[in-house]
Design a protein around this motif. Structure first.
Motif, PDB file in Angstrom:
ATOM      1  N   VAL A  74     -15.326  64.286 -50.735  1.00  0.00           N
ATOM      2  CA  VAL A  74     -15.727  64.603 -49.360  1.00  0.00           C
ATOM      3  C   VAL A  74     -14.492  64.871 -48.502  1.00  0.00           C
ATOM      4  O   VAL A  74     -14.474  65.793 -47.687  1.00  0.00           O
ATOM      5  CB  VAL A  74     -16.560  63.459 -48.756  1.00  0.00           C
ATOM      6  CG1 VAL A  74     -16.996  63.805 -47.334  1.00  0.00           C
ATOM      7  CG2 VAL A  74     -17.789  63.183 -49.618  1.00  0.00           C
ATOM      8  N   LEU A  75     -13.453  64.086 -48.701  1.00  0.00           N
ATOM      9  CA  LEU A  75     -12.229  64.247 -47.918  1.00  0.00           C
ATOM     10  C   LEU A  75     -11.441  65.486 -48.332  1.00  0.00           C
ATOM     11  O   LEU A  75     -10.849  66.166 -47.486  1.00  0.00           O
ATOM     12  CB  LEU A  75     -11.345  63.007 -48.080  1.00  0.00           C
ATOM     13  CG  LEU A  75     -11.927  61.687 -47.567  1.00  0.00           C
ATOM     14  CD1 LEU A  75     -11.025  60.527 -47.964  1.00  0.00           C
ATOM     15  CD2 LEU A  75     -12.116  61.732 -46.063  1.00  0.00           C
ATOM     16  N   PHE A  76     -11.424  65.773 -49.643  1.00  0.00           N
ATOM     17  CA  PHE A  76     -10.675  66.921 -50.171  1.00  0.00           C
ATOM     18  C   PHE A  76     -11.621  67.783 -51.012  1.00  0.00           C
ATOM     19  O   PHE A  76     -11.561  67.759 -52.251  1.00  0.00           O
ATOM     20  CB  PHE A  76      -9.487  66.448 -51.014  1.00  0.00           C
ATOM     21  CG  PHE A  76      -8.475  65.647 -50.253  1.00  0.00           C
ATOM     22  CD1 PHE A  76      -7.447  66.272 -49.557  1.00  0.00           C
ATOM     23  CD2 PHE A  76      -8.554  64.262 -50.209  1.00  0.00           C
ATOM     24  CE1 PHE A  76      -6.514  65.531 -48.844  1.00  0.00           C
ATOM     25  CE2 PHE A  76      -7.633  63.514 -49.498  1.00  0.00           C
ATOM     26  CZ  PHE A  76      -6.611  64.150 -48.815  1.00  0.00           C
ATOM     27  N   PRO A  77     -12.503  68.540 -50.352  1.00  0.00           N
ATOM     28  CA  PRO A  77     -13.535  69.289 -51.093  1.00  0.00           C
ATOM     29  C   PRO A  77     -12.979  70.353 -52.031  1.00  0.00           C
ATOM     30  O   PRO A  77     -13.645  70.728 -52.996  1.00  0.00           O
ATOM     31  CB  PRO A  77     -14.373  69.927 -49.968  1.00  0.00           C
ATOM     32  CG  PRO A  77     -13.480  69.934 -48.771  1.00  0.00           C
ATOM     33  CD  PRO A  77     -12.617  68.732 -48.898  1.00  0.00           C
ATOM     34  N   ILE A  78     -11.745  70.817 -51.768  1.00  0.00           N
ATOM     35  CA  ILE A  78     -11.181  71.880 -52.595  1.00  0.00           C
ATOM     36  C   ILE A  78     -10.357  71.335 -53.756  1.00  0.00           C
ATOM     37  O   ILE A  78      -9.953  72.082 -54.642  1.00  0.00           O
ATOM     38  CB  ILE A  78     -10.304  72.820 -51.720  1.00  0.00           C
ATOM     39  CG1 ILE A  78     -10.122  74.165 -52.412  1.00  0.00           C
ATOM     40  CG2 ILE A  78      -8.972  72.166 -51.369  1.00  0.00           C
ATOM     41  CD1 ILE A  78      -9.491  75.211 -51.539  1.00  0.00           C
ATOM     42  N   LEU A  79     -10.143  70.008 -53.777  1.00  0.00           N
ATOM     43  CA  LEU A  79      -9.215  69.420 -54.746  1.00  0.00           C
ATOM     44  C   LEU A  79      -9.668  69.625 -56.191  1.00  0.00           C
ATOM     45  O   LEU A  79      -8.930  70.145 -57.014  1.00  0.00           O
ATOM     46  CB  LEU A  79      -9.039  67.925 -54.448  1.00  0.00           C
ATOM     47  CG  LEU A  79      -8.092  67.150 -55.375  1.00  0.00           C
ATOM     48  CD1 LEU A  79      -6.723  67.809 -55.430  1.00  0.00           C
ATOM     49  CD2 LEU A  79      -7.968  65.712 -54.912  1.00  0.00           C
ATOM     50  N   PHE A  80     -10.884  69.217 -56.510  1.00  0.00           N
ATOM     51  CA  PHE A  80     -11.396  69.378 -57.877  1.00  0.00           C
ATOM     52  C   PHE A  80     -12.650  70.243 -57.869  1.00  0.00           C
ATOM     53  O   PHE A  80     -13.657  69.914 -58.491  1.00  0.00           O
ATOM     54  CB  PHE A  80     -11.680  68.011 -58.510  1.00  0.00           C
ATOM     55  CG  PHE A  80     -10.458  67.160 -58.688  1.00  0.00           C
ATOM     56  CD1 PHE A  80      -9.363  67.653 -59.373  1.00  0.00           C
ATOM     57  CD2 PHE A  80     -10.398  65.884 -58.171  1.00  0.00           C
ATOM     58  CE1 PHE A  80      -8.231  66.888 -59.555  1.00  0.00           C
ATOM     59  CE2 PHE A  80      -9.277  65.091 -58.342  1.00  0.00           C
ATOM     60  CZ  PHE A  80      -8.181  65.599 -59.035  1.00  0.00           C
ATOM     61  N   LYS A  81     -12.556  71.361 -57.149  1.00  0.00           N
ATOM     62  CA  LYS A  81     -13.705  72.259 -57.019  1.00  0.00           C
ATOM     63  C   LYS A  81     -14.107  72.841 -58.366  1.00  0.00           C
ATOM     64  O   LYS A  81     -15.287  73.055 -58.648  1.00  0.00           O
ATOM     65  CB  LYS A  81     -13.355  73.390 -56.037  1.00  0.00           C
ATOM     66  CG  LYS A  81     -14.543  74.217 -55.600  1.00  0.00           C
ATOM     67  CD  LYS A  81     -14.131  75.231 -54.546  1.00  0.00           C
ATOM     68  CE  LYS A  81     -15.321  76.048 -54.092  1.00  0.00           C
ATOM     69  NZ  LYS A  81     -14.925  77.061 -53.062  1.00  0.00           N
ATOM     70  N   GLU A  82     -13.121  73.115 -59.230  1.00  0.00           N
ATOM     71  CA  GLU A  82     -13.390  73.689 -60.556  1.00  0.00           C
ATOM     72  C   GLU A  82     -13.447  72.613 -61.638  1.00  0.00           C
ATOM     73  O   GLU A  82     -13.342  72.908 -62.818  1.00  0.00           O
ATOM     74  CB  GLU A  82     -12.284  74.702 -60.902  1.00  0.00           C
ATOM     75  CG  GLU A  82     -12.066  75.798 -59.870  1.00  0.00           C
ATOM     76  CD  GLU A  82     -13.283  76.677 -59.681  1.00  0.00           C
ATOM     77  OE1 GLU A  82     -14.047  76.839 -60.660  1.00  0.00           O
ATOM     78  OE2 GLU A  82     -13.481  77.186 -58.561  1.00  0.00           O
ATOM     79  N   GLY A  83     -13.605  71.346 -61.225  1.00  0.00           N
ATOM     80  CA  GLY A  83     -13.608  70.250 -62.188  1.00  0.00           C
ATOM     81  C   GLY A  83     -12.261  69.534 -62.179  1.00  0.00           C
ATOM     82  O   GLY A  83     -11.235  70.127 -61.827  1.00  0.00           O
ATOM     83  N   GLU A  84     -12.264  68.269 -62.557  1.00  0.00           N
ATOM     84  CA  GLU A  84     -11.037  67.472 -62.508  1.00  0.00           C
ATOM     85  C   GLU A  84     -10.020  67.976 -63.522  1.00  0.00           C
ATOM     86  O   GLU A  84     -10.350  68.276 -64.667  1.00  0.00           O
ATOM     87  CB  GLU A  84     -11.360  65.997 -62.767  1.00  0.00           C
ATOM     88  CG  GLU A  84     -10.163  65.101 -62.560  1.00  0.00           C
ATOM     89  CD  GLU A  84     -10.541  63.630 -62.474  1.00  0.00           C
ATOM     90  OE1 GLU A  84      -9.628  62.789 -62.512  1.00  0.00           O
ATOM     91  OE2 GLU A  84     -11.759  63.343 -62.387  1.00  0.00           O
ATOM     92  N   ASP A  85      -8.783  68.064 -63.071  1.00  0.00           N
ATOM     93  CA  ASP A  85      -7.681  68.558 -63.889  1.00  0.00           C
ATOM     94  C   ASP A  85      -6.764  67.387 -64.223  1.00  0.00           C
ATOM     95  O   ASP A  85      -6.269  66.701 -63.323  1.00  0.00           O
ATOM     96  CB  ASP A  85      -6.920  69.647 -63.122  1.00  0.00           C
ATOM     97  CG  ASP A  85      -5.832  70.293 -63.951  1.00  0.00           C
ATOM     98  OD1 ASP A  85      -4.796  69.643 -64.171  1.00  0.00           O
ATOM     99  OD2 ASP A  85      -6.021  71.437 -64.385  1.00  0.00           O
ATOM    100  N   ASP A  86      -6.504  67.158 -65.511  1.00  0.00           N
ATOM    101  CA  ASP A  86      -5.693  66.014 -65.935  1.00  0.00           C
ATOM    102  C   ASP A  86      -4.262  66.102 -65.408  1.00  0.00           C
ATOM    103  O   ASP A  86      -3.675  65.096 -65.005  1.00  0.00           O
ATOM    104  CB  ASP A  86      -5.673  65.912 -67.464  1.00  0.00           C
ATOM    105  CG  ASP A  86      -7.031  65.524 -68.034  1.00  0.00           C
ATOM    106  OD1 ASP A  86      -7.856  64.976 -67.272  1.00  0.00           O
ATOM    107  OD2 ASP A  86      -7.268  65.782 -69.227  1.00  0.00           O
TER     108      ASP A  86
END
Length: 451
Positions: free
Chosen positions: A252-264
């Motif tokens: 919610v705070l960073f909606p663009i952070l893992f928009k395409e799925g979490e990146d290791d």
């Protein structure tokens, strides 16, 4: 309602001493007390003293109205529309004083004027005053509802906060759904206190957070910026970050952070940056929010830059500029990052493109940049996480360059000029003093004849 005396803890039954309370807070407490009002410390100051910690600030509550408080203190200003508060100013030190809050009666015309709620239940205005017991029930967590009375140095624990502190438990006062809807920021506060104080969120307090996390979208973006600073730059940034992910608040705070799925790789870089930041805070070193934001949003910028470059055939440098603007414009809608920080974020990112190009005089120009050190630390972090040979070689090259050039040219030049001016004798010629002539009184003809 039980008598207030039932909640009283005498001085010999607790560990809080006046010598641990800020002098300015004591001045405010005593002036209110001597004027005939009740004056009590409450909130984080009391909680931290009971835990053996050093409080950052001291909040005071009283039965005096904001106007009565202002009449007592010339150095007072009233703030807030949602909650009317008095700030007593002692230079840079601010002591916050609040009037006891009461329960509002939706049927009372007077209370309806003082209280305003959104359709979702969030309180937009609430200036109904009440008693100490009512004020305790209106606070968020039990550990923040313990009062220290300056009149006899006793404590009042109306909500079982002392027991929760003893069991290291964080419990919300009242119905969690209702309290979170009244102020969704309480969900972030729950995460912060859990990480900061090494507490465990009670099940009834934790359960609604995932369901109601989207309510944070209704909070002003400027307020969320302040809350995120407290979350990530409090010295427990890594623990806080993991809790935010666990309770679905990070998205919610960073909606663009893992928009395409979490990146290791992105996760590893963020966590390492927070580990480094926590160490700096523990050592008393300065930290800047811009660096953390630059790390959090770096991979979204890279991903978007590659996408723009592939879709349009644009050069990567130009695509990167567009991606920076796009990512930041999306992010500031959720968290209003001030321009002084977005400018630094842009500098750190842009220098990542300039650091690999150090031929000729380019290295000197990059080294002179005021944000070079932050950009170099960012580069070293990338090399550590991505484990790329070219990045590691680049870090080694710039390390050697810094060893051979201890100070950036613009800093060296400034220091050199200052030292030269200190040693240089004062050779400026002083202007000759003007001779002063007296206006002698001329003798008249009559005086000569008389003589």
């Amino acid at each position: 309602m039980p008598s207030l005396e039932q909640y009283k803890i005498p001085r010999d039954k607790h560990t809080i001493s006046r010598k641990d309370i800020d002098d300015n807070a004591l001045k405010v407490l005593y002036r209110l007390h001597n004027a005939g009002y009740r004056a009590l410390l409450v909130g984080g100051g009391v909680r931290d003293l009971l835990l053996g910690l050093k409080p950052k600030d001291f909040d005071i509550t009283t039965n005096a109205t904001p106007e009565e408080i202002k009449a007592l203190f010339r150095n007072c200003r009233l703030i807030g529309r949602r909650f009317r508060l008095a700030h007593i100013l002692f230079g840079r030190d601010v002591i916050e004083v609040a009037t006891f809050r009461g329960h509002h009666d939706q049927k009372s015309a007077q209370d309806i004027q003082k209280v305003k709620q959104s359709q979702g239940g969030m309180l937009l205005r609430d200036n109904v005053y009440g008693s100490l017991e009512e004020d305790a029930e209106r606070r968020d967590f039990t550990v923040n509802a313990i009062y220290y009375d300056i009149a006899d140095f006793s404590l009042y624990d109306c909500c079982n906060g002392m027991q929760d502190l003893k069991e290291r438990r964080l419990t919300l006062i009242g119905d969690p759904d209702v309290r979170y809807r009244e102020d969704p920021v309480r969900m972030l506060r729950a995460i912060r206190f859990t990480a900061k104080l090494d507490l465990k969120i009670s099940p009834e307090c934790a359960e609604p957070i995932r369901r109601l996390s989207n309510l944070l979208q209704d909070i002003p973006a400027a307020r969320l910026f302040d809350e995120v600073i407290k979350l990530l730059l409090s010295g427990q940034g890594l623990t806080t970050y993991r809790l935010l992910k666990e309770y679905k608040l990070l998205q919610v705070l960073f909606p663009i952070l893992f928009k395409e799925g979490e990146d290791d790789t992105a996760t590893a870089m963020i966590e390492q940056a927070l580990i480094d930041t926590d160490k700096r805070i523990a050592q008393g070193k300065r930290v800047t929010p811009a660096y953390i934001y630059a790390v959090l949003l770096w991979y979204p910028v890279e991903q978007r830059a590659h996408a723009i470059s592939c879709e349009s055939g644009m050069e990567y440098h130009d695509a990167f500029l567009l991606a920076m603007n796009e990512v930041l414009s999306i992010q500031v809608k959720s968290i209003a990052i001030p321009k002084r920080f977005t400018a630094t974020i842009r500098d750190i990112w842009m220098l990542q493109l300039r650091l690999p190009r150090f031929g000729g005089k380019r290295a000197q120009r990059v080294y002179q940049h005021i944000k070079f050190r932050a950009a170099f630390d960012f580069l070293a972090l990338r090399a550590q996480i991505e484990n790329a040979t070219e990045l590691k070689d680049l870090v080694v090259w710039w390390q050697e360059y810094q060893q051979n050039n201890p100070l950036p040219v613009h800093q060296y030049g400034r220091q050199h000029i200052n030292k030269a001016n200190e040693k240089k004798p004062d050779t400026t010629k002083t202007a000759p003093k003007k001779r002063k002539y007296r206006n002698k009184k001329r003798s008249s003809n009559t005086d000569v004849l008389d003589a």
